[in-house]
Design an enzyme around this catalytic site. Structure first.
Site, PDB file in Angstrom:
ATOM      1  N   THR A   1      -8.019   3.458  -1.195  1.00  0.00           N
ATOM      2  CA  THR A   1      -7.767   2.032  -1.363  1.00  0.00           C
ATOM      3  C   THR A   1      -8.607   1.244  -0.344  1.00  0.00           C
ATOM      4  O   THR A   1      -9.405   1.829   0.385  1.00  0.00           O
ATOM      5  CB  THR A   1      -6.254   1.728  -1.266  1.00  0.00           C
ATOM      6  OG1 THR A   1      -6.046   0.370  -1.655  1.00  0.00           O
ATOM      7  CG2 THR A   1      -5.701   1.953   0.139  1.00  0.00           C
TER       8      THR A   1
ATOM      9  N   LYS B   1      12.915  13.397  -2.799  1.00  0.00           N
ATOM     10  CA  LYS B   1      12.929  14.028  -4.131  1.00  0.00           C
ATOM     11  C   LYS B   1      13.066  15.552  -4.107  1.00  0.00           C
ATOM     12  O   LYS B   1      12.467  16.239  -4.946  1.00  0.00           O
ATOM     13  CB  LYS B   1      11.667  13.615  -4.897  1.00  0.00           C
ATOM     14  CG  LYS B   1      11.686  12.132  -5.297  1.00  0.00           C
ATOM     15  CD  LYS B   1      10.520  11.807  -6.177  1.00  0.00           C
ATOM     16  CE  LYS B   1      10.850  10.770  -7.209  1.00  0.00           C
ATOM     17  NZ  LYS B   1       9.782  10.449  -8.116  1.00  0.00           N
ATOM     18  N   LEU B   2      13.831  16.062  -3.162  1.00  0.00           N
ATOM     19  CA  LEU B   2      14.053  17.516  -3.124  1.00  0.00           C
ATOM     20  C   LEU B   2      14.717  17.988  -4.420  1.00  0.00           C
ATOM     21  O   LEU B   2      14.433  19.072  -4.926  1.00  0.00           O
ATOM     22  CB  LEU B   2      14.937  17.866  -1.920  1.00  0.00           C
ATOM     23  CG  LEU B   2      15.173  19.355  -1.705  1.00  0.00           C
ATOM     24  CD1 LEU B   2      13.897  20.030  -1.190  1.00  0.00           C
ATOM     25  CD2 LEU B   2      16.318  19.616  -0.723  1.00  0.00           C
TER      26      LEU B   2
ATOM     27  N   GLN C   1       0.814   2.559  -0.102  1.00  0.00           N
ATOM     28  CA  GLN C   1      -0.118   3.664  -0.375  1.00  0.00           C
ATOM     29  C   GLN C   1       0.183   4.833   0.587  1.00  0.00           C
ATOM     30  O   GLN C   1       1.290   4.923   1.082  1.00  0.00           O
ATOM     31  CB  GLN C   1      -1.588   3.240  -0.286  1.00  0.00           C
ATOM     32  CG  GLN C   1      -2.026   2.266  -1.381  1.00  0.00           C
ATOM     33  CD  GLN C   1      -1.642   0.829  -1.126  1.00  0.00           C
ATOM     34  OE1 GLN C   1      -1.925   0.292  -0.082  1.00  0.00           O
ATOM     35  NE2 GLN C   1      -1.007   0.201  -2.092  1.00  0.00           N
TER      36      GLN C   1
ATOM     37  N   LYS D   1       8.584   5.582  -0.254  1.00  0.00           N
ATOM     38  CA  LYS D   1       8.709   4.767   0.964  1.00  0.00           C
ATOM     39  C   LYS D   1       9.702   3.626   0.769  1.00  0.00           C
ATOM     40  O   LYS D   1      10.368   3.221   1.695  1.00  0.00           O
ATOM     41  CB  LYS D   1       7.352   4.173   1.359  1.00  0.00           C
ATOM     42  CG  LYS D   1       6.353   5.201   1.822  1.00  0.00           C
ATOM     43  CD  LYS D   1       5.043   4.559   2.211  1.00  0.00           C
ATOM     44  CE  LYS D   1       4.261   4.014   1.033  1.00  0.00           C
ATOM     45  NZ  LYS D   1       3.831   4.985   0.051  1.00  0.00           N
TER      46      LYS D   1
ATOM     47  N   GLY E   1       0.440   8.301  -1.511  1.00  0.00           N
ATOM     48  CA  GLY E   1       1.226   7.165  -1.971  1.00  0.00           C
ATOM     49  C   GLY E   1       2.351   7.644  -2.878  1.00  0.00           C
ATOM     50  O   GLY E   1       2.440   8.838  -3.198  1.00  0.00           O
ATOM     51  N   ASP E   2       3.249   6.714  -3.223  1.00  0.00           N
ATOM     52  CA  ASP E   2       4.369   7.014  -4.120  1.00  0.00           C
ATOM     53  C   ASP E   2       5.298   8.084  -3.563  1.00  0.00           C
ATOM     54  O   ASP E   2       5.919   8.829  -4.323  1.00  0.00           O
ATOM     55  CB  ASP E   2       3.869   7.447  -5.508  1.00  0.00           C
ATOM     56  CG  ASP E   2       2.866   6.479  -6.081  1.00  0.00           C
ATOM     57  OD1 ASP E   2       3.108   5.266  -5.966  1.00  0.00           O
ATOM     58  OD2 ASP E   2       1.843   6.924  -6.626  1.00  0.00           O
TER      59      ASP E   2
ATOM     60  N   ASN F   1      -1.037  -3.600  -5.351  1.00  0.00           N
ATOM     61  CA  ASN F   1      -1.318  -2.233  -5.830  1.00  0.00           C
ATOM     62  C   ASN F   1      -0.124  -1.328  -5.547  1.00  0.00           C
ATOM     63  O   ASN F   1       0.039  -0.282  -6.162  1.00  0.00           O
ATOM     64  CB  ASN F   1      -2.596  -1.652  -5.198  1.00  0.00           C
ATOM     65  CG  ASN F   1      -2.694  -1.852  -3.693  1.00  0.00           C
ATOM     66  OD1 ASN F   1      -1.925  -2.596  -3.105  1.00  0.00           O
ATOM     67  ND2 ASN F   1      -3.649  -1.195  -3.080  1.00  0.00           N
ATOM     68  N   ALA F   2       0.711  -1.736  -4.601  1.00  0.00           N
ATOM     69  CA  ALA F   2       1.901  -0.950  -4.271  1.00  0.00           C
ATOM     70  C   ALA F   2       3.018  -1.286  -5.251  1.00  0.00           C
ATOM     71  O   ALA F   2       3.039  -2.357  -5.847  1.00  0.00           O
ATOM     72  CB  ALA F   2       2.356  -1.281  -2.859  1.00  0.00           C
ATOM     73  N   GLY F   3       3.928  -0.377  -5.375  1.00  0.00           N
ATOM     74  CA  GLY F   3       5.105  -0.642  -6.193  1.00  0.00           C
ATOM     75  C   GLY F   3       6.241   0.193  -5.650  1.00  0.00           C
ATOM     76  O   GLY F   3       6.153   1.409  -5.622  1.00  0.00           O
ATOM     77  N   HIS F   4       7.250  -0.464  -5.139  1.00  0.00           N
ATOM     78  CA  HIS F   4       8.400   0.263  -4.612  1.00  0.00           C
ATOM     79  C   HIS F   4       9.545   0.132  -5.612  1.00  0.00           C
ATOM     80  O   HIS F   4      10.015  -0.968  -5.868  1.00  0.00           O
ATOM     81  CB  HIS F   4       8.840  -0.317  -3.269  1.00  0.00           C
ATOM     82  CG  HIS F   4       7.899  -0.008  -2.149  1.00  0.00           C
ATOM     83  ND1 HIS F   4       7.982  -0.602  -0.915  1.00  0.00           N
ATOM     84  CD2 HIS F   4       6.872   0.850  -2.081  1.00  0.00           C
ATOM     85  CE1 HIS F   4       7.025  -0.123  -0.142  1.00  0.00           C
ATOM     86  NE2 HIS F   4       6.338   0.750  -0.832  1.00  0.00           N
ATOM     87  N   THR F   5       9.949   1.250  -6.162  1.00  0.00           N
ATOM     88  CA  THR F   5      11.079   1.209  -7.083  1.00  0.00           C
ATOM     89  C   THR F   5      12.340   1.545  -6.316  1.00  0.00           C
ATOM     90  O   THR F   5      12.419   2.566  -5.647  1.00  0.00           O
ATOM     91  CB  THR F   5      10.879   2.233  -8.214  1.00  0.00           C
ATOM     92  OG1 THR F   5       9.594   2.017  -8.779  1.00  0.00           O
ATOM     93  CG2 THR F   5      11.934   2.093  -9.296  1.00  0.00           C
TER      94      THR F   5
HETATM   95  P1  IMP Z   1      -6.779   0.199  -5.447  1.00  0.00           P
HETATM   96  O1  IMP Z   1      -5.883   0.243  -4.249  1.00  0.00           O
HETATM   97  O2  IMP Z   1      -6.194  -0.551  -6.613  1.00  0.00           O
HETATM   98  O3  IMP Z   1      -8.165  -0.257  -5.107  1.00  0.00           O
HETATM   99  O4  IMP Z   1      -6.968   1.703  -5.996  1.00  0.00           O
HETATM  100  C1  IMP Z   1      -7.636   2.698  -5.247  1.00  0.00           C
HETATM  101  C2  IMP Z   1      -6.952   4.056  -5.410  1.00  0.00           C
HETATM  102  O5  IMP Z   1      -5.687   4.021  -4.746  1.00  0.00           O
HETATM  103  C3  IMP Z   1      -6.657   4.447  -6.858  1.00  0.00           C
HETATM  104  O6  IMP Z   1      -6.751   5.847  -6.980  1.00  0.00           O
HETATM  105  C4  IMP Z   1      -5.203   4.023  -7.041  1.00  0.00           C
HETATM  106  O7  IMP Z   1      -4.547   4.743  -8.060  1.00  0.00           O
HETATM  107  C5  IMP Z   1      -4.642   4.363  -5.672  1.00  0.00           C
HETATM  108  N1  IMP Z   1      -3.484   3.556  -5.315  1.00  0.00           N
HETATM  109  C6  IMP Z   1      -3.465   2.262  -4.938  1.00  0.00           C
HETATM  110  N2  IMP Z   1      -2.226   1.867  -4.645  1.00  0.00           N
HETATM  111  C7  IMP Z   1      -1.432   2.925  -4.813  1.00  0.00           C
HETATM  112  C8  IMP Z   1      -0.030   3.154  -4.615  1.00  0.00           C
HETATM  113  O8  IMP Z   1       0.743   2.273  -4.215  1.00  0.00           O
HETATM  114  N3  IMP Z   1       0.399   4.417  -4.895  1.00  0.00           N
HETATM  115  C9  IMP Z   1      -0.428   5.406  -5.300  1.00  0.00           C
HETATM  116  N4  IMP Z   1      -1.728   5.236  -5.485  1.00  0.00           N
HETATM  117  C10 IMP Z   1      -2.236   4.014  -5.244  1.00  0.00           C
END
Ligand code: IMP
Length: 429
Positions: free
Chosen positions: A245, A337-338, A230, A21, A17-18, A43-47
């Protein structure tokens, strides 16, 4: 007979993840009629950085920042409606064209209720997994228990009662939860519940039959961008279980999450960072707990877009990328991010794993990555600023060599290279 034209471009994270994307999706979305998220939730975050302004999207697909695409929150997602309402308002405040009109919610997407966030925090209170505490796992668990509430249920006359009943059932079945709610503050909980219900009422006009919508768009020959959240190693089935996840973040999730046939998939773009990061708990073979790790973290701004947690940093891991390629079948790679590696004299890359001296594949040790010893090669750094570079030929020779070496290792073309945070900081080849 209508002819189905393959028209889905998929973007998938090749690591933990991160990978960046959001930026890839933002670039690809320009020509897409529909941009759809197929799994995950807030749980995702796109900056993204657009015209110098930083925008963080958690549930709305990145395509919303372009004027045209319809943005679909697909059926494989779990959605926090209160957070979604806030996100949409943020987009309206940014004067995003027709933001409200262009957001659709699949009726079969599951709803994250405030109780799911309490359960998530309670179940992961020792940070064993290090979840985002956004209620993801418990909502997917209810989906599989077949007790979950879905976006389409909002349209039912007894929706509010069903929410209350669902919540009561959780508390009755898990008495420790009542205590967790008390600790979280029951007034606070009630307020969250009301906010959730209000958001559901306000967003009801966005709910649609997404399967019909997306397949009709495909039949019209339109391009659909399926935006993953993710990454491959966080996939519930194929990732580094149990540190994963709750959903399929790999290619299979596109078909199940959107209700589209596999034959409609045209391109599968793997997004990989030029190094590796991980948030949350779990083994990380190439982790750098030294000055270089700190340098990558600081230069790369490696802090979670959702939780603000610092991301663990390490060298690029080729066995991991080969594993991701096997599962997803990447047709191309976007390397992000090269430029973060610009100041390094030498760059190490993991080329193999071994256990007790014997070589092993990443897939054979995916559930015991803590046991492996990584093998490295050292490649030359370039020690030059790449941020303003516009063409591959103008990159320092060692940077070109790094990209070409990765491409050779994976047998997949690297088509885009990220050398800065903005839309313009990208080299196509
Ligand atoms: P959950 O998705 O909140 O249940 O977290 C489960 C695992 O996935 C944890 O280690 C989180 O840090 C990781 N995780 C969930 N979403 C992301 C994401 O968008 N980027 C990176 N790690 C994530």
């Amino acid at each position: 007979m209508s002819k189905r034209i393959p028209g889905i471009i998929v973007l998938i994270g090749a690591q933990w993840g991160d990978e960046g994307k959001g930026k890839g999706a933002d670039i690809e979305a320009e020509e897409a009629a529909v941009v759809a998220r197929f799994q995950g939730g807030p749980n995702a975050g796109h900056t993204l950085v657009v015209n110098g302004k930083k925008v963080v999207l958690h549930q709305v697909p990145s395509g919303i920042l372009h004027p045209k695409p319809i943005c679909l929150l697909g059926g494989g997602m779990v959605i926090d409606m209160a957070k979604l309402a806030g996100e949409i308002q943020g987009l309206v405040d940014l004067h995003t064209p027709r933001a409200r009109e262009r957001i659709l919610i699949a009726k079969n997407a599951h709803l994250i209720l405030p109780i799911h966030c309490i359960i998530d925090a309670f179940m992961d209170r020792d940070n064993r997994i290090g979840t985002t505490k956004a209620g993801i796992g418990p909502t997917y668990a209810d989906k599989h228990y077949r007790t979950g509430l879905r976006a389409g249920d909002i349209l039912l006359p007894n929706f509010e009662e069903r929410v209350q009943a669902h919540c009561r059932q959780h508390v009755e079945e898990k008495p420790a939860l009542a205590e967790a709610i008390r600790v979280a503050g029951s007034a606070d909980f009630e307020q969250k519940q009301q906010k959730f219900l209000e958001a559901c009422r306000n967003l009801r006009q966005h709910i649609c039959d997404a399967v019909d919508f997306i397949n009709t768009a495909l039949e019209r020959g339109e391009t659909i961008l399926a935006e993953g959240a993710q990454g491959t190693l966080l996939d519930i089935d194929h990732g580094n279980y149990p540190f994963v996840t709750g959903s399929n973040s790999t290619i299979g999730g596109v078909c199940t999450g959107l209700g589209v046939p596999i034959s409609a998939i045209e391109r599968v773009i793997g997004i990989a960072k030029a190094y590796t990061t991980r948030v949350g708990s779990g083994p990380f073979p190439t982790e750098l707990q030294n000055d270089i790790g700190t340098l990558l973290q600081e230069r790369g701004g490696e802090f979670g877009a959702t939780t603000g947690r610092p991301r663990r940093c390490g060298w690029l891991d080729i066995p991991q990328l080969k594993f991701a390629n096997r599962i997803n079948g990447f047709t191309e790679i976007q390397l992000t991010k090269l430029d973060i590696l610009d100041t390094l004299e030498e760059i190490m890359v993991c080329t193999g794993y071994s256990v007790g001296g014997a070589p092993v594949t990443a897939s054979s040790v995916m559930n015991r990555l803590e046991d492996i010893t990584p093998q490295y090669v050292t490649l030359p750094g370039w020690r030059k600023n790449t941020c303003g570079v516009r063409s591959f030929a103008d990159l320092p020779k060692a940077a070109q060599g790094y990209v070409e070496w990765i491409q050779e290792q994976l047998g997949v073309p690297v088509t885009e290279i990220g050398i800065g945070p903005g839309r313009e900081h990208n080299i196509s080849r």
